[in-house]
Design a protein around this motif. Structure first.
Motif, PDB file in Angstrom:
ATOM      1  N   THR A   1      39.458  38.841  43.864  1.00 14.35           N
ATOM      2  CA  THR A   1      40.491  37.755  44.176  1.00 14.35           C
ATOM      3  C   THR A   1      40.482  36.976  45.732  1.00 14.35           C
TER       4      THR A   1
ATOM      5  N   HIS B   1      36.960  38.186  37.845  1.00 14.88           N
ATOM      6  CA  HIS B   1      37.806  37.559  37.843  1.00 14.88           C
ATOM      7  C   HIS B   1      37.979  36.862  39.377  1.00 14.88           C
TER       8      HIS B   1
ATOM      9  N   CYS C   1      40.473  33.878  41.491  1.00 10.97           N
ATOM     10  CA  CYS C   1      41.884  33.267  41.535  1.00 10.97           C
ATOM     11  C   CYS C   1      42.367  32.815  42.990  1.00 10.97           C
TER      12      CYS C   1
ATOM     13  N   ASP D   1      45.431  32.439  33.821  1.00  9.73           N
ATOM     14  CA  ASP D   1      45.332  32.211  35.044  1.00  9.73           C
ATOM     15  C   ASP D   1      44.907  33.405  35.958  1.00  9.73           C
ATOM     16  N   CYS D   2      45.657  34.221  35.676  1.00 12.37           N
ATOM     17  CA  CYS D   2      45.782  35.752  36.693  1.00 12.37           C
ATOM     18  C   CYS D   2      46.538  36.647  35.895  1.00 12.37           C
ATOM     19  N   GLY D   3      46.552  37.987  36.428  1.00 14.66           N
ATOM     20  CA  GLY D   3      47.478  38.707  35.923  1.00 14.66           C
ATOM     21  C   GLY D   3      48.906  38.137  36.178  1.00 14.66           C
TER      22      GLY D   3
HETATM   23 ZN   LIG Z   1      44.132  36.618  39.920  1.00 12.66          ZN
END
Ligand SMILES: [Zn+2]
Length: 354
Positions: free
Chosen positions: A179, A219, A221, A317-319
């Motif tokens: 991230t 991942h 973001c 989109d994300c956790g």
């Molecule tokens: Zn994320």
């Protein structure tokens, strides 16, 4: 046409678990009592996850203190005054810094996975933190008798072990949480820091076979926390040519909240390699509104106009709560969004078959 769909990882923890976490950290309750609360939260979370119809689930990271700090949780070799990460809304998160002479993980992600696997027969995905994020733990002023080079060598070994244990414990896929990629460009527009991060992560990925790399994802973001972000102002075209140089098969990209979707898709198309799959975020985890399956379908179809459908997947989109204490999203909202993602993906699949 089958479009794989996977979550990112975290689900907001129930209140009783957060209370038990905090009480245990302050030595107010014994470990057994904390474990009871965790087991209850895991059972509930996995059961609710199964009810969303998601073909791949996670343990909701119920036991992780945060997506980034689980390997050092409980370590006595830390000082509190490490790197500060500023978010757009003014709040900050501060990393600790390492003070020891031999870096090692206190907890491995594979242990979380083992507990989750006992509670479900569905494929379980496991997230691990990137070595690039943990590299920030080495203090700027250095450590007497322990060079940064020694620290990085130890860190790489531990990170490899972290991923390998996930596979050994039956992970369906392993996701490296990277991230800090866009943040690296924000901190250093020359991109030297980003290139260093990519290189570090590749040093871990290169320890795995091609087959294993195909089951490893990354991942990225702009860093969601408390409904804010730390690097949304850095555009994807700045990052993606470097990101896809990572030796991994799957990429989980924040996308639903992106303002410039066409540019993002074009940039993905230019840089993605033929053996890589892109899971686009189709639910905005920072927005309380629940997406409809129809709008998610349309988002996927629009992407499939530009990207080869055979290289597409969907994700969130994300956790929903990367840090345990982030309670800005309600649990039922997270599961409703996941359900919409699954249904929207199925709708798109039926259209793409035509
Ligand atoms: Zn994320």
């Amino acid at each position: 046409m089958k479009i794989p769909t996977e979550p990112i990882g975290s689900i907001p923890r129930p209140g009783y678990l957060l209370e038990a976490m905090s009480a245990f950290a302050q030595a107010k309750i014994p470990e057994a009592e904390f474990n009871q609360a965790l087991e209850k939260a895991l059972k509930e979370t996995i059961s609710l996850f199964e009810q969303t119809g998601s073909p791949v689930i996670t343990d909701g990271e119920q036991g992780k203190p945060s997506f980034a700090t689980y390997p050092i949780h409980g370590s006595r070799e830390l000082a509190p005054d490490g790197v500060v990460i500023p978010f757009a809304d003014g709040h900050t998160r501060q990393l600790p810094k390492f003070t020891g002479r031999k870096f090692k993980y206190e907890n491995f992600a594979g242990n979380y996975l083992k507990r989750a696997k006992q509670l479900t027969s569905l494929p379980v995905k496991q997230a691990v933190i990137s070595v690039s994020a943990l590299s920030l733990l080495y203090p700027q002023e250095g450590i007497d008798g322990y060079t940064q080079t020694q620290f990085i060598a130890d860190l790489l070994n531990e990170a490899e072990k972290d991923i390998r244990q996930c596979f050994n414990n039956g992970a369906y896929t392993v996701q490296i949480d990277f991230t800090e990629a866009r943040l690296a460009i924000k901190l250093d527009p020359s991109k030297s820091l980003l290139k260093m991060f990519i290189d570090l992560n590749n040093q871990v990925l290169d320890r795995f076979t091609k087959e294993e790399q195909n089951r490893i994802g990354v991942h990225t973001c702009p860093g969601g926390d408390n409904d804010s972000t730390h690097s949304a102002d850095v555009g994807y075209p700045e990052l993606l040519p470097y990101l896809f140089q990572l030796h991994a098969g799957n990429f989980y990209l924040e996308y639903a909240a992106e303002k410039n979707k066409k540019d993002t898709l074009r940039s993905i198309k230019e840089s993605v390699q033929p053996n890589q799959r892109v899971f686009l975020g189709v639910t905005n985890v920072l927005d309380k509104r629940i997406e409809t399956p129809q709008e998610i379908r349309d988002l996927i179809l629009e992407a499939a106009d530009i990207l080869p459908p055979s290289q597409l997947g969907t994700t969130d989109d994300c956790g929903f709560s990367p840090f345990a204490d982030d309670i800005s999203t309600a649990r039922d909202l997270a599961f409703a969004k996941i359900k919409a993602r699954v249904q929207g993906t199925i709708l798109a699949e039926s259209q793409l078959r035509l």
